[in-house]
Write a protein that holds these residues in place. Sequence first.
Motif, PDB file in Angstrom:
ATOM      1  N   UNK A 110       0.842  -1.195   0.000  1.00  0.00           N
ATOM      2  CA  UNK A 110       0.000   0.000   0.000  1.00  0.00           C
ATOM      3  C   UNK A 110       0.879   1.249   0.000  1.00  0.00           C
ATOM      4  N   UNK A 111       0.563   2.203  -0.873  1.00  0.00           N
ATOM      5  CA  UNK A 111       1.262   3.484  -0.937  1.00  0.00           C
ATOM      6  C   UNK A 111       0.246   4.605  -1.109  1.00  0.00           C
ATOM      7  N   UNK A 112       0.632   5.799  -0.678  1.00  0.00           N
ATOM      8  CA  UNK A 112      -0.156   6.998  -0.922  1.00  0.00           C
ATOM      9  C   UNK A 112       0.633   7.915  -1.838  1.00  0.00           C
ATOM     10  N   UNK A 113       0.087   8.198  -3.018  1.00  0.00           N
ATOM     11  CA  UNK A 113       0.727   9.103  -3.971  1.00  0.00           C
ATOM     12  C   UNK A 113       0.018  10.452  -3.924  1.00  0.00           C
ATOM     13  N   UNK A 114       0.803  11.510  -3.815  1.00  0.00           N
ATOM     14  CA  UNK A 114       0.270  12.878  -3.735  1.00  0.00           C
ATOM     15  C   UNK A 114       0.749  13.653  -4.957  1.00  0.00           C
ATOM     16  N   UNK A 115      -0.209  14.212  -5.739  1.00  0.00           N
ATOM     17  CA  UNK A 115       0.095  14.993  -6.929  1.00  0.00           C
ATOM     18  C   UNK A 115      -0.455  16.398  -6.721  1.00  0.00           C
ATOM     19  N   UNK A 116       0.362  17.330  -6.229  1.00  0.00           N
ATOM     20  CA  UNK A 116      -0.131  18.662  -5.900  1.00  0.00           C
ATOM     21  C   UNK A 116      -0.439  19.486  -7.151  1.00  0.00           C
ATOM     22  N   UNK A 117      -1.410  20.386  -7.015  1.00  0.00           N
ATOM     23  CA  UNK A 117      -1.674  21.357  -8.064  1.00  0.00           C
ATOM     24  C   UNK A 117      -2.449  20.839  -9.254  1.00  0.00           C
ATOM     25  N   UNK A 118      -2.873  19.595  -9.213  1.00  0.00           N
ATOM     26  CA  UNK A 118      -3.580  19.005 -10.346  1.00  0.00           C
ATOM     27  C   UNK A 118      -5.024  18.680  -9.962  1.00  0.00           C
ATOM     28  N   UNK A 119      -5.911  18.707 -10.956  1.00  0.00           N
ATOM     29  CA  UNK A 119      -7.282  18.272 -10.729  1.00  0.00           C
ATOM     30  C   UNK A 119      -8.125  19.276  -9.973  1.00  0.00           C
ATOM     31  N   UNK A 120      -9.124  18.754  -9.262  1.00  0.00           N
ATOM     32  CA  UNK A 120     -10.106  19.600  -8.595  1.00  0.00           C
ATOM     33  C   UNK A 120     -10.591  18.915  -7.324  1.00  0.00           C
ATOM     34  N   UNK A 121     -11.526  19.580  -6.639  1.00  0.00           N
ATOM     35  CA  UNK A 121     -12.035  19.053  -5.366  1.00  0.00           C
ATOM     36  C   UNK A 121     -13.024  17.908  -5.562  1.00  0.00           C
ATOM     37  N   UNK A 122     -13.497  17.715  -6.766  1.00  0.00           N
ATOM     38  CA  UNK A 122     -14.358  16.587  -7.104  1.00  0.00           C
ATOM     39  C   UNK A 122     -13.660  15.743  -8.156  1.00  0.00           C
ATOM     40  N   UNK A 123     -14.031  14.474  -8.306  1.00  0.00           N
ATOM     41  CA  UNK A 123     -13.317  13.611  -9.247  1.00  0.00           C
ATOM     42  C   UNK A 123     -13.277  14.189 -10.658  1.00  0.00           C
ATOM     43  N   UNK A 124     -12.070  14.281 -11.193  1.00  0.00           N
ATOM     44  CA  UNK A 124     -11.813  14.865 -12.504  1.00  0.00           C
ATOM     45  C   UNK A 124     -10.593  14.184 -13.085  1.00  0.00           C
ATOM     46  N   UNK A 125     -10.687  13.679 -14.301  1.00  0.00           N
ATOM     47  CA  UNK A 125      -9.507  13.098 -14.938  1.00  0.00           C
ATOM     48  C   UNK A 125      -9.467  11.586 -14.853  1.00  0.00           C
ATOM     49  N   UNK A 126      -8.253  11.044 -15.061  1.00  0.00           N
ATOM     50  CA  UNK A 126      -8.081   9.603 -15.225  1.00  0.00           C
ATOM     51  C   UNK A 126      -6.727   9.168 -14.684  1.00  0.00           C
ATOM     52  N   UNK A 127      -6.701   8.014 -13.995  1.00  0.00           N
ATOM     53  CA  UNK A 127      -5.465   7.407 -13.507  1.00  0.00           C
ATOM     54  C   UNK A 127      -5.157   6.139 -14.298  1.00  0.00           C
ATOM     55  N   UNK A 128      -3.858   5.817 -14.405  1.00  0.00           N
ATOM     56  CA  UNK A 128      -3.407   4.518 -14.883  1.00  0.00           C
ATOM     57  C   UNK A 128      -2.233   4.091 -14.006  1.00  0.00           C
ATOM     58  N   UNK A 129      -2.216   2.817 -13.599  1.00  0.00           N
ATOM     59  CA  UNK A 129      -1.162   2.287 -12.733  1.00  0.00           C
ATOM     60  C   UNK A 129      -0.688   0.952 -13.291  1.00  0.00           C
ATOM     61  N   UNK A 130       0.629   0.719 -13.251  1.00  0.00           N
ATOM     62  CA  UNK A 130       1.213  -0.529 -13.738  1.00  0.00           C
ATOM     63  C   UNK A 130       2.301  -1.002 -12.790  1.00  0.00           C
ATOM     64  N   UNK A 131       2.306  -2.288 -12.475  1.00  0.00           N
ATOM     65  CA  UNK A 131       3.396  -2.874 -11.686  1.00  0.00           C
ATOM     66  C   UNK A 131       4.660  -2.969 -12.531  1.00  0.00           C
ATOM     67  N   UNK A 132       5.809  -2.818 -11.883  1.00  0.00           N
ATOM     68  CA  UNK A 132       7.109  -3.006 -12.533  1.00  0.00           C
ATOM     69  C   UNK A 132       7.850  -4.056 -11.718  1.00  0.00           C
ATOM     70  N   UNK A 133       7.878  -5.289 -12.205  1.00  0.00           N
ATOM     71  CA  UNK A 133       8.447  -6.393 -11.425  1.00  0.00           C
ATOM     72  C   UNK A 133       8.904  -7.494 -12.371  1.00  0.00           C
ATOM     73  N   UNK A 134      10.174  -7.823 -12.342  1.00  0.00           N
ATOM     74  CA  UNK A 134      10.714  -8.857 -13.205  1.00  0.00           C
ATOM     75  C   UNK A 134      10.772 -10.222 -12.565  1.00  0.00           C
ATOM     76  N   UNK A 135      10.210 -10.366 -11.354  1.00  0.00           N
ATOM     77  CA  UNK A 135      10.323 -11.614 -10.599  1.00  0.00           C
ATOM     78  C   UNK A 135       9.074 -12.472 -10.720  1.00  0.00           C
ATOM     79  N   UNK A 136       7.895 -11.842 -10.658  1.00  0.00           N
ATOM     80  CA  UNK A 136       6.655 -12.610 -10.666  1.00  0.00           C
ATOM     81  C   UNK A 136       5.526 -11.776 -11.242  1.00  0.00           C
ATOM     82  N   UNK A 137       4.335 -12.380 -11.317  1.00  0.00           N
ATOM     83  CA  UNK A 137       3.180 -11.702 -11.898  1.00  0.00           C
ATOM     84  C   UNK A 137       2.532 -10.720 -10.951  1.00  0.00           C
ATOM     85  N   UNK A 138       3.246  -9.690 -10.586  1.00  0.00           N
ATOM     86  CA  UNK A 138       2.687  -8.645  -9.721  1.00  0.00           C
ATOM     87  C   UNK A 138       1.711  -7.785 -10.506  1.00  0.00           C
TER      88      UNK A 138
END
Length: 241
Positions: free
Chosen positions: A66-94
Motif C-alpha cells: 500500500x502506498x499513498x501518492x500525492x500529486x499537488x496542483x492538479x485536478x479539482x475538489x471533485x473527481x476529474x480526470x483519469x489514472x493509470x497504474x502498472x506494476x514493474x516487477x521482473x520476478x513474478x506476476x505482480x
Amino acid sequence: MTVLCYKPGGIPVNSLFTALYTTSSGVPAPAGGGYGYTYSAPTGAVITQYNSSGGANTVSHGSTGIWKAWLPGLGAATPLGNFQVTAVDGVQGARCKVADWYPAASGQTAIVACFDAANNPYDTRWTLSYSVKRAVHGPAFPPKYFGHLWYNGGVPAATSFNSVGAVNSLAGSVPYSVTMPGVAQAPDTSHTTAFGPGPDYCGEAMPWNRSGSTLTLYPICFNGSGSPVTGRFFTAYTSAF
C-alpha cells in the motif's frame, strides 16, 4: 522495455498487450488540463516524477503493498480526470491498481495497492499517471483524438472526457463496452486499470474497435482467482494525431 504477461497464479503466458512510454519536462500552460506521473520504488522512494503544475509528486509507503501518492496542483475538489497504474516487477506476476482516490482543490491523492501472483499484498515498483483533459501520455499540445472514462458503479461526469466534445457511453459488464464517438484514429493505444480495494484486476478483453470515427473499448475485470466480475476501472484511449 521488457513486458511480462501471466495467467492467474503467476504462470507466464503469451498474450496481447499494450505498452506506452512517456517522459516530460518543463511546465506547460495546462489550459484547463494537467498531467503528472510517478515511478516509485517499493519503499515509496520516488525514482522519477513529473507534474505539469510545477509541483513535486511524493509517495509514502504504508502497510505491505500500500502506498499513498500525492500529486499537488492538479485536478479539482471533485473527481476529474483519469489514472493509470502498472506494476514493474521482473520476478513474478505482480499487479497494481488504484485502491482509492481522494480529490482536493490543492491536488490529488491516490492510494496504490499491489499484489503478488497469490493475491497477497506485495511491495514492488510501480508507475502511476494522472491526466486531466489530456491524452494518457500527457503532451503539452494534446492530439486531437483521445478520451477517458472512470467507472465506479456510475460514471462521474468530469471523469468521462472526449476530446471532440462527443458523449462517451458505457454498456454491458463482462466485458464492458465503452464507446467514444469521433475519436477513432490510427495509430492509437488504449490502457485500463482496476479501481477499488482487494486483488481484483482489470484489462481489455479484446483489441479496441474502430467503426468510422467511433471507437469502442472492451474493459473486463476479474477477481483474484481469474473469474470475470463486474469490477470498477479507469480506461483511456489516445491516437497519435
